[in-house]
Design an enzyme around this catalytic site. Sequence first.
Site, mmCIF file in Angstrom:
data_model
loop_
_atom_site.group_PDB
_atom_site.id
_atom_site.type_symbol
_atom_site.label_atom_id
_atom_site.label_comp_id
_atom_site.label_asym_id
_atom_site.label_seq_id
_atom_site.Cartn_x
_atom_site.Cartn_y
_atom_site.Cartn_z
ATOM 1 C CE LYS A 13 7.277 3.796 2.650
ATOM 2 N NZ LYS A 13 7.134 2.976 3.724
ATOM 3 N NE ARG A 88 1.701 0.943 1.839
ATOM 4 C CZ ARG A 88 1.895 1.909 2.233
ATOM 5 N NH1 ARG A 88 2.014 3.076 1.641
ATOM 6 N NH2 ARG A 88 2.226 2.169 3.444
ATOM 7 N NE ARG A 122 5.423 6.555 12.105
ATOM 8 C CZ ARG A 122 5.389 5.949 10.913
ATOM 9 N NH1 ARG A 122 6.269 6.532 10.141
ATOM 10 N NH2 ARG A 122 4.360 5.287 10.923
ATOM 11 N NE ARG A 155 0.886 6.606 10.807
ATOM 12 C CZ ARG A 155 1.671 6.351 9.781
ATOM 13 N NH1 ARG A 155 2.346 7.109 9.096
ATOM 14 N NH2 ARG A 155 1.458 5.302 9.006
ATOM 15 N NE ARG A 166 1.724 0.794 9.182
ATOM 16 C CZ ARG A 166 2.478 1.512 10.001
ATOM 17 N NH1 ARG A 166 2.352 1.400 11.371
ATOM 18 N NH2 ARG A 166 3.422 2.428 9.754
HETATM 19 P P1 ADP Z 1 3.860 3.543 6.497
HETATM 20 O O1 ADP Z 1 4.437 4.002 7.722
HETATM 21 O O2 ADP Z 1 2.930 2.119 6.811
HETATM 22 O O3 ADP Z 1 4.740 3.358 5.261
HETATM 23 P P2 ADP Z 1 1.688 5.252 5.257
HETATM 24 O O4 ADP Z 1 1.602 6.611 6.039
HETATM 25 O O5 ADP Z 1 2.508 5.307 3.971
HETATM 26 O O6 ADP Z 1 2.630 4.254 6.404
HETATM 27 O O7 ADP Z 1 0.433 4.481 5.008
HETATM 28 C C1 ADP Z 1 -0.599 4.491 5.982
HETATM 29 C C2 ADP Z 1 -1.764 3.606 5.592
HETATM 30 O O8 ADP Z 1 -2.284 4.348 4.601
HETATM 31 C C3 ADP Z 1 -1.491 2.389 5.204
HETATM 32 O O9 ADP Z 1 -1.367 1.256 6.242
HETATM 33 C C4 ADP Z 1 -2.558 1.841 4.087
HETATM 34 O O10 ADP Z 1 -3.714 1.764 5.085
HETATM 35 C C5 ADP Z 1 -2.817 3.167 3.484
HETATM 36 N N1 ADP Z 1 -2.186 3.320 2.144
HETATM 37 C C6 ADP Z 1 -1.133 4.291 2.106
HETATM 38 N N2 ADP Z 1 -0.724 3.997 0.815
HETATM 39 C C7 ADP Z 1 -1.309 3.134 0.160
HETATM 40 C C8 ADP Z 1 -1.375 2.499 -0.984
HETATM 41 N N3 ADP Z 1 -0.371 2.864 -2.012
HETATM 42 N N4 ADP Z 1 -2.352 1.468 -1.282
HETATM 43 C C9 ADP Z 1 -3.119 1.051 -0.232
HETATM 44 N N5 ADP Z 1 -3.383 1.472 0.852
HETATM 45 C C10 ADP Z 1 -2.414 2.663 1.078
#
Ligand code: ADP
Length: 212
Positions: A13, A88, A122, A155, A166
């Site tokens: 994404k 989410r 990554r 990360r 996750r």
């Molecule tokens: P991923 O690679 O898991 O898609 P993101 O960079 O989108 O990672 O998100 C990293 C973290 O930020 C998530 O694991 C969560 O802890 C938090 N987070 C991001 N977006 C949301 C959301 N919409 N609702 C709740 N937590 C979120």
Amino acid sequence: MKMVFLGPPGAGKGTLSSLASMRLGLPHISTGDLFREAVRRETRLGEKVKGIIAEGRLVPDDLTIALVRERLAQPDTASGWILDGFPRTIPQAEALQAVKPVDLVVDFDVGDEMILFRLTGRRVCGSCGKIYHVATMPPKTEGICDVCGKPLVIRPDDREAAIRTRLAAYREQTQPLVAWYGKRGLIASIDGSGSPETVYRLFSEALTRRVG
Ligand code: ADP
Ligand code: ZN
């Protein structure tokens, strides 16, 4: 065009959002990036979410919805946006639909093995956030960002235990959104397992089908 990019962690994404944002001239809004920035700047929000993110759990809806509301009130969002990583949960989707109904939700379909391969390989630039992969998208110089010359980092939530958390959060809380948006006729599911350019082509075909 108001778009949501949906899919498991490692679905690509972030990579696709960056490409689409540049090519379509729409702001890329990643809640993950916004939270990580808050952590880096040690704001009050950052303090609250730091541990949650490192463990791979979801940040509570109220904090997340408030953050997105504020971002979507900025003037650069007037002609649309790409939301990456939000919503989410069903309450997040309901909150968004009540203020800014989306036009298209792109669901990136990727198998578990590919997800693990992508996340464990990554690397991200600690300064500008550009995403790399040690095998498929390495930087020109190992460990160094092509764009800004700063060191690449792993990360904290790309460690195996956090990855598992996750993925579980995705299955339990996020995957139901595919049916939720599907019922509203907004979903386009595309195969996210190819290269960024391949996935981009599938994405633009879905976009064309939507806007005609
Ligand atoms: P991923 O690679 O898991 O898609 P993101 O960079 O989108 O990672 O998100 C990293 C973290 O930020 C998530 O694991 C969560 O802890 C938090 N987070 C991001 N977006 C949301 C959301 N919409 N609702 C709740 N937590 C979120
Ligand atoms: Zn960089």
